[in-house]
Motif scaffolding. Structure first.
Motif, PDB file in Angstrom:
ATOM      1  N   GLU A   1      15.642  18.644  10.290  1.00 55.39           N
ATOM      2  CA  GLU A   1      17.023  18.138  10.824  1.00 55.39           C
ATOM      3  C   GLU A   1      17.830  19.256  11.709  1.00 55.39           C
ATOM      4  O   GLU A   1      18.334  19.093  12.812  1.00 55.39           O
ATOM      5  CB  GLU A   1      17.860  17.921   9.781  1.00 55.39           C
ATOM      6  N   GLU A   2      17.297  20.692  11.444  1.00 58.11           N
ATOM      7  CA  GLU A   2      18.052  21.557  12.282  1.00 58.11           C
ATOM      8  C   GLU A   2      17.195  21.831  13.673  1.00 58.11           C
ATOM      9  O   GLU A   2      17.708  22.833  14.180  1.00 58.11           O
ATOM     10  CB  GLU A   2      18.073  23.005  11.296  1.00 58.11           C
ATOM     11  N   TYR A   3      16.428  21.297  13.942  1.00 54.78           N
ATOM     12  CA  TYR A   3      15.510  21.250  15.127  1.00 54.78           C
ATOM     13  C   TYR A   3      16.497  21.262  16.444  1.00 54.78           C
ATOM     14  O   TYR A   3      17.135  20.212  16.504  1.00 54.78           O
ATOM     15  CB  TYR A   3      14.468  20.344  15.272  1.00 54.78           C
ATOM     16  N   LYS A   4      16.629  22.202  17.355  1.00 53.07           N
ATOM     17  CA  LYS A   4      17.377  22.203  18.386  1.00 53.07           C
ATOM     18  C   LYS A   4      18.638  22.028  18.076  1.00 53.07           C
ATOM     19  O   LYS A   4      19.727  21.736  18.982  1.00 53.07           O
ATOM     20  CB  LYS A   4      16.955  21.149  19.437  1.00 53.07           C
ATOM     21  N   ALA A   5      19.245  22.421  16.868  1.00 43.50           N
ATOM     22  CA  ALA A   5      20.550  21.898  16.499  1.00 43.50           C
ATOM     23  C   ALA A   5      21.674  23.169  17.148  1.00 43.50           C
ATOM     24  O   ALA A   5      22.758  22.760  17.178  1.00 43.50           O
ATOM     25  CB  ALA A   5      20.801  22.087  14.801  1.00 43.50           C
ATOM     26  N   ASN A   6      21.083  24.222  17.479  1.00 46.50           N
ATOM     27  CA  ASN A   6      21.878  25.208  18.274  1.00 46.50           C
ATOM     28  C   ASN A   6      22.182  24.972  19.727  1.00 46.50           C
ATOM     29  O   ASN A   6      22.657  25.955  20.285  1.00 46.50           O
ATOM     30  CB  ASN A   6      21.358  26.646  17.679  1.00 46.50           C
TER      31      ASN A   6
ATOM     32  N   VAL B   1       0.883  31.795  16.930  1.00 44.12           N
ATOM     33  CA  VAL B   1       1.862  32.981  17.162  1.00 44.12           C
ATOM     34  C   VAL B   1       3.174  32.359  17.349  1.00 44.12           C
ATOM     35  O   VAL B   1       4.253  32.858  16.872  1.00 44.12           O
ATOM     36  CB  VAL B   1       1.309  33.605  18.701  1.00 44.12           C
ATOM     37  N   LEU B   2       3.353  31.227  18.192  1.00 46.63           N
ATOM     38  CA  LEU B   2       4.677  30.701  18.065  1.00 46.63           C
ATOM     39  C   LEU B   2       5.215  30.284  16.774  1.00 46.63           C
ATOM     40  O   LEU B   2       6.388  30.280  16.695  1.00 46.63           O
ATOM     41  CB  LEU B   2       4.613  29.528  18.996  1.00 46.63           C
TER      42      LEU B   2
ATOM     43  N   SER C   1      15.894  29.301  20.877  1.00 43.21           N
ATOM     44  CA  SER C   1      16.393  28.278  21.784  1.00 43.21           C
ATOM     45  C   SER C   1      16.036  26.809  21.047  1.00 43.21           C
ATOM     46  O   SER C   1      16.915  25.910  21.373  1.00 43.21           O
ATOM     47  CB  SER C   1      15.692  28.189  23.004  1.00 43.21           C
ATOM     48  N   ASP C   2      15.094  26.675  20.456  1.00 45.58           N
ATOM     49  CA  ASP C   2      14.781  25.218  19.762  1.00 45.58           C
ATOM     50  C   ASP C   2      15.118  25.323  18.271  1.00 45.58           C
ATOM     51  O   ASP C   2      14.745  24.365  17.467  1.00 45.58           O
ATOM     52  CB  ASP C   2      13.374  25.041  20.011  1.00 45.58           C
ATOM     53  N   ASN C   3      15.550  26.484  17.870  1.00 49.91           N
ATOM     54  CA  ASN C   3      15.805  26.858  16.493  1.00 49.91           C
ATOM     55  C   ASN C   3      14.720  26.456  15.514  1.00 49.91           C
ATOM     56  O   ASN C   3      14.924  26.040  14.499  1.00 49.91           O
ATOM     57  CB  ASN C   3      17.103  25.810  16.071  1.00 49.91           C
ATOM     58  N   ILE C   4      13.611  27.029  16.150  1.00 47.92           N
ATOM     59  CA  ILE C   4      12.202  26.860  15.202  1.00 47.92           C
ATOM     60  C   ILE C   4      12.314  28.249  14.174  1.00 47.92           C
ATOM     61  O   ILE C   4      12.603  29.353  15.008  1.00 47.92           O
ATOM     62  CB  ILE C   4      11.217  26.766  15.960  1.00 47.92           C
ATOM     63  N   PRO C   5      12.443  28.173  12.908  1.00 53.18           N
ATOM     64  CA  PRO C   5      12.800  29.383  12.310  1.00 53.18           C
ATOM     65  C   PRO C   5      11.649  30.509  12.322  1.00 53.18           C
ATOM     66  O   PRO C   5      11.991  31.547  12.246  1.00 53.18           O
ATOM     67  CB  PRO C   5      12.911  28.840  10.873  1.00 53.18           C
ATOM     68  N   GLY C   6      10.387  30.076  12.226  1.00 50.27           N
ATOM     69  CA  GLY C   6       9.439  31.303  12.263  1.00 50.27           C
ATOM     70  C   GLY C   6       9.686  32.317  10.924  1.00 50.27           C
ATOM     71  O   GLY C   6      10.001  31.693   9.961  1.00 50.27           O
ATOM     72  N   VAL C   7       9.091  33.420  11.028  1.00 52.71           N
ATOM     73  CA  VAL C   7       9.201  34.267  10.096  1.00 52.71           C
ATOM     74  C   VAL C   7       9.959  35.580  10.297  1.00 52.71           C
ATOM     75  O   VAL C   7       9.807  36.263  11.418  1.00 52.71           O
ATOM     76  CB  VAL C   7       7.700  34.876   9.644  1.00 52.71           C
ATOM     77  N   PRO C   8      10.994  35.717   9.671  1.00 49.26           N
ATOM     78  CA  PRO C   8      11.943  37.115  10.191  1.00 49.26           C
ATOM     79  C   PRO C   8      11.147  38.197  10.309  1.00 49.26           C
ATOM     80  O   PRO C   8      10.102  38.637   9.567  1.00 49.26           O
ATOM     81  CB  PRO C   8      12.870  37.129   8.911  1.00 49.26           C
TER      82      PRO C   8
ATOM     83  N   ASP D   1       4.237  22.962  12.509  1.00 46.89           N
ATOM     84  CA  ASP D   1       4.019  21.400  12.834  1.00 46.89           C
ATOM     85  C   ASP D   1       5.010  21.424  13.799  1.00 46.89           C
ATOM     86  O   ASP D   1       4.875  20.286  14.756  1.00 46.89           O
ATOM     87  CB  ASP D   1       4.642  20.952  11.499  1.00 46.89           C
ATOM     88  N   LEU D   2       6.065  22.228  13.981  1.00 52.67           N
ATOM     89  CA  LEU D   2       7.099  21.846  15.082  1.00 52.67           C
ATOM     90  C   LEU D   2       6.556  22.259  16.438  1.00 52.67           C
ATOM     91  O   LEU D   2       6.951  21.632  17.508  1.00 52.67           O
ATOM     92  CB  LEU D   2       8.575  22.760  14.635  1.00 52.67           C
TER      93      LEU D   2
END
Length: 919
Positions: A77-82, A181-182, A189-196, A244-245
């Motif tokens: 749901e948070e995809y591109k939310a920002n 890698v992505l 920019s797309d609000n994809i969380p990744g790994v901190p 997946d995103l």
């Protein structure tokens, strides 16, 4: 010959935004429709068609459907939310992008529920199955996962073609593994969380080592770094979601009919009607030329009357201007009444001198609506000049509009106006915007933020210049001698353009979230710097005279030694004589050549110093001679008779990092590393009955690095008050903290500061007089021990590559377009800047905030002290003798308490009868 075996797929959605932001000129039709995005997009298409001559082509867009949600949004749901709201002036252009593509008869592809990138992935797969090569027109890193030996990507806006080799260089993996890698790095920019804590560089190294995401997650125990292992374990599912995103779908319901993808002639009737509506003369002309080259124009289409097309740009035409001079109080009152009814107005002074301390007001201009401005002359004194309003009368009437809390004033470089007006008893506090500072905040690397430059860049408009009205060279007159027939349009234009520039830059400033820096830091700092410039600093004239004589004797001794080693009289500043001595007579090796022969530049002489003592003497002579000429001999000439002090200019909009600079004279470059340089500081003295107080932030950039990187070793060291240079030395040389030698600590200090500026092994080897292999080992040891610093630097570079800029803790930005340049040298520079700017720029912001806060306190409490100088991390105050102890506490508290960080800010304080002794 058409490119017959290649399908060109245009990433239309990406290019809409790139075109919109690439063209800053306010292009609008005569009816007010914004067209900058459409214009850029259209020109991109035309450029592609003419350069590539494709046989097969399609344009893709994101499909917007109220019935069908994007599958990634359903997944997360948070995809591109920002994502920020689309600008209104782009939103109104959206229907026209489709219209342009359709009128050009280029096939348009989109599908509800998926994105343009997925459509591109599907078309790419199907085209390859048909045996076609594919060229994707984009610069989107997400699409790089599609590249192969038969699939390339072309960025027509930068003329850059991306191949699998480029992908390998950027991500350290082949294109088919880019998605992993992505997934690790995420995408803000797309609000994809990744790994901190994992960015592109680190992610690339991990995937290169383990092959794919699941293999990596199954082998976390083999990953280096405790925190990295912890994050991979804790955020494993988040990484899988991110994968997946970022993975592009190649199974969309998109038809690939090659007959329908063939490029055909545009529909000239539709295209002409559309371009006429948009007032695009140049694009229409270029399309017709392209069609003519393909013999696609019908006979009745050969001739065309381009005068039927409206203007593409709207210059500030004279017919649009309403500029006039004000000669009566009644007219002035009408102007002021108009200012009451607007939320802002532009203000500009005309004076007799560029030096605000000498300048006298000739008049002032106001603008409150575009194209409407007035000039109020007050002191034009040429023969036949008309009667003008008295300056005192005008100033008293305009005073309420320039002072107070009702901030309406817009100006260009308002520090100058502030300095001039203070001599007339007016404190210019009603500043709403300074267009020079607005431009500087938006693009600090820009060569100039002058009114002329901004008018040319934003509006393609050439201003009336001072020389146009006042003449040139020896025939130039001061502005009070300029005829009002010429002075009025010149002065009014300045105010009018300033208002137009403000209207243009304000939304950009707000969208970039730089308005707070402008309002709360840079504008208040303008006044602080004005006070410092007006105050000046006292110089001991006699002391400098004595120093000049001493320096002259030492220079002569150096000259005698140079002549003796050269075998005769030699001018150390003559490249021709030095070539003869160094290379012909002494036979030293040539390190570098110029057009006129072997180079004798400083870098070459430094290398040659290892082979012979003469080059080192030449360097010493040059440095010493420059020091004497620039400071010892020049400073006494700059002392003003009316104040007995030197008044430097503090420049707010010059450096790319946010630091202040000084000029006329430059007091920030007086060297402190040499005894001769330090002697010059001894000539800076306080008034009788006062002392100089010097406050210097201790290791501020290293403390900022500790806070921003969250490296545990650095945080612990600064939290406990440990010697950071000794700690680094103990880590690098693998010795106990208490056993570090003074030489090792010195090396630790050099490395600590060197890593902030991207110092390489060659430079470090020269600095420490060690081998390059040892220097490389020291640097490797540093980054191994301070692992979080390594990750932090990687993240800074990746973030800058994604966003196009580096950013300080306070939101100041430095644009770094060089990160996408083809030249590796340019990229390397930008990567160093991406690391250095957030740290050095944050330090600059901190001391600026401290200056603003301290000046407020000095004025509010009427303290017997004055701020005189700012030199990088150092502030110099003049304090009355009996207030020194209180001043110490006030300055320490003001500088150390300016912001909250996870490590303490510390200030070193000194007091003395001159600048040197106060250190």
């Amino acid at each position: 010959m058409p490119n017959s075996n290649t399908l060109y797929i245009v990433d239309g959605s990406s290019y809409i935004f790139r075109a919109f932001y690439a063209i800053r000129n306010p292009l609008t039709t005569s009816k007010g429709l914004p067209t900058n995005g459409i214009y850029g997009f259209t020109q991109m298409l035309i450029k592609l068609l003419r350069a590539e001559d494709p046989k097969y082509i399609a344009v893709t867009f994101d499909a917007h459907s109220a019935e069908k949600t994007n599958f990634r949004k359903e997944m997360y749901e948070e995809y591109k939310a920002n994502r920020s709201k689309m600008p209104d002036d782009l939103k109104v252009q959206l229907p026209y992008f489709h219209k342009v593509v359709e009128a050009m008869r280029i096939p348009l592809k989109e599908q509800a529920g998926v994105e343009a990138d997925d459509v591109i992935a599907t078309m790419t797969k199907k085209a390859r199955e048909e045996g076609l090569e594919v060229c994707i027109i984009s610069a989107d890193k997400d699409l790089m996962q599609l590249l192969s030996d038969h699939v390339s990507m072309l960025d027509t806006m930068r003329d850059k073609k991306y191949t699998p080799e480029d992908v390998q260089e950027r991500f350290n993996v082949s294109p088919d593994k880019v998605r992993y890698v992505l997934a690790l790095a995420g995408d803000s920019s797309d609000n994809i969380p990744g790994v901190p804590g994992i960015g592109e560089v680190t992610g690339g190294r991990l995937i290169d080592e383990f092959g794919d995401l699941e293999t990596l997650l199954a082998n976390i125990d083999k990953v280096g770094g405790k925190k990295r292992k912890q994050n991979l374990t804790e955020f494993a599912d988040q990484a899988r979601l991110s994968l997946d995103l970022v993975t592009l779908r190649d199974d969309c319901d998109v038809e690939l009919d090659l007959d329908r993808l063939k490029l055909t002639p545009p529909d000239m009737d539709d295209l002409t009607a559309l371009f006429s509506e948009l007032e695009f003369e140049t694009p229409l002309r270029e399309v017709r030329q392209w069609m003519d080259e393909h013999d696609w124009l019908e006979e009745d289409q050969m001739a065309f009357d381009f005068s039927s097309i409206g203007p593409e740009t709207h210059d500030h035409e004279s017919s649009d201007k309403n500029y006039r001079a004000i000669f009566t109080e009644e007219e002035l009152d009408e102007v002021l009444a108009a200012l009451d009814d607007v939320d802002r107005f532009a203000f500009d002074l005309e004076t007799t001198s560029l030096d605000p301390l000498d300048a006298k007001i000739c008049g002032m201009s106001f603008a409150w609506n575009q194209g409407e401005a007035v000039y109020i002359p007050c002191a034009h004194a040429y023969d036949g000049a008309p009667t003008q309003l008295d300056i005192d009368t005008v100033l008293e009437k305009v005073r309420p509009y320039l002072e107070g809390d009702d901030k309406k004033v817009v100006g260009q470089h308002l520090k100058y106006e502030w300095l001039v007006l203070r001599k007339y008893g007016i404190d210019l506090t009603a500043i709403k915007y300074d267009t020079m500072l607005m431009s500087y905040l938006l693009d600090p690397g820009k060569n100039s933020h002058s009114l002329d430059t901004l008018a040319r860049d934003l509006f393609n408009y050439n201003t009336i210049t001072f020389e146009d009205v006042a003449g040139k060279g020896k025939n130039q007159v001061t502005f009070d001698q300029v005829d009002l027939e010429e002075a009025t349009p010149y002065a009014a234009e300045d105010a009018d353009l300033t208002l137009m520039i403000c209207n243009e830059l304000e939304p950009e400033l707000i969208d970039a979230e730089l308005d707070e820096l402008h309002d709360k830091l840079e504008v208040p700092l303008t006044r602080v710097l004005g006070i410092m410039e007006a105050t000046g600093v006292r110089i001991d004239h006699d002391m400098l005279g004595e120093l000049s004589e001493e320096f002259e004797k030492e220079l002569q001794e150096l000259q005698d030694q140079i002549d003796e080693l050269s075998g005769g009289p030699t001018n150390p500043n003559s490249p021709k004589q030095l070539r003869e001595v160094l290379f012909d007579k002494l036979g030293l090796p040539v390190k570098k050549r110029t057009k006129t022969g072997p180079s004798t530049a400083a870098s070459v002489l430094e290398e040659l110093s290892e082979l012979h003592e003469l080059p080192e003497l030449i360097l010493e002579y040059r440095s010493f001679s420059k020091l004497k000429g620039t400071y010892v001999d020049a400073l006494p000439e700059l002392i003003r008779e009316d104040t007995g002090r030197i008044h430097t200019d503090f420049n707010q909009a010059v450096t790319a990092t946010g630091r202040l600079s000084s000029s006329n004279p430059n007091l920030q470059n007086i060297p402190m590393r040499t005894a001769r340089g330090r002697q010059i500081r001894k000539a800076f003295v306080p008034d009788a009955g006062s002392k100089l107080l010097v406050a210097d932030y201790s290791q501020i950039e290293l403390r900022i690095l500790a806070h921003m990187s969250q490296d545990p070793l650095l945080l612990e060291a600064y939290g406990s008050g440990a010697d950071i240079h000794r700690l680094t030395a103990s880590q690098i040389f693998d010795v106990e903290f208490d056993e570090v030698t003074p030489e090792q600590r010195g090396a630790g200090k050099t490395i600590n500061f060197g890593v902030l500026y991207g110092m390489g092994s060659r430079r470090l080897a020269r600095e420490l007089d060690i081998s390059q292999s040892d220097a490389k080992q020291y640097i490797d040891n540093y980054f191994e021990k301070y692992a979080k610093v390594t990750d932090f630097f990687d993240e800074l570079v990746e973030r800058a590559r994604d966003t196009g800029y580096a950013e300080t803790m306070f939101g100041r930005r430095r644009l770094l377009p060089e990160l996408t340049q083809t030249s590796r040298r340019q990229q390397a520079f930008a990567e160093r800047a991406a690391v250095n700017t957030p740290i050095q720029g944050t330090a600059a912001d901190i001391i600026k905030y401290a200056m603003v806060n301290l000046q407020k306190q000095i004025e509010a409490d009427e303290l017997p002290m004055r701020m005189l100088l700012q030199v990088h991390d150092e502030l110099v105050f003049e304090v009355e003798d009996d207030f020194v102890d209180e001043a110490r506490d006030i300055v320490r508290e003001g500088m150390e308490g300016v912001c909250e960080m996870d490590v303490p800010l510390e200030v070193d304080l000194g007091v003395g009868d001159n600048w040197l002794d106060a250190k």
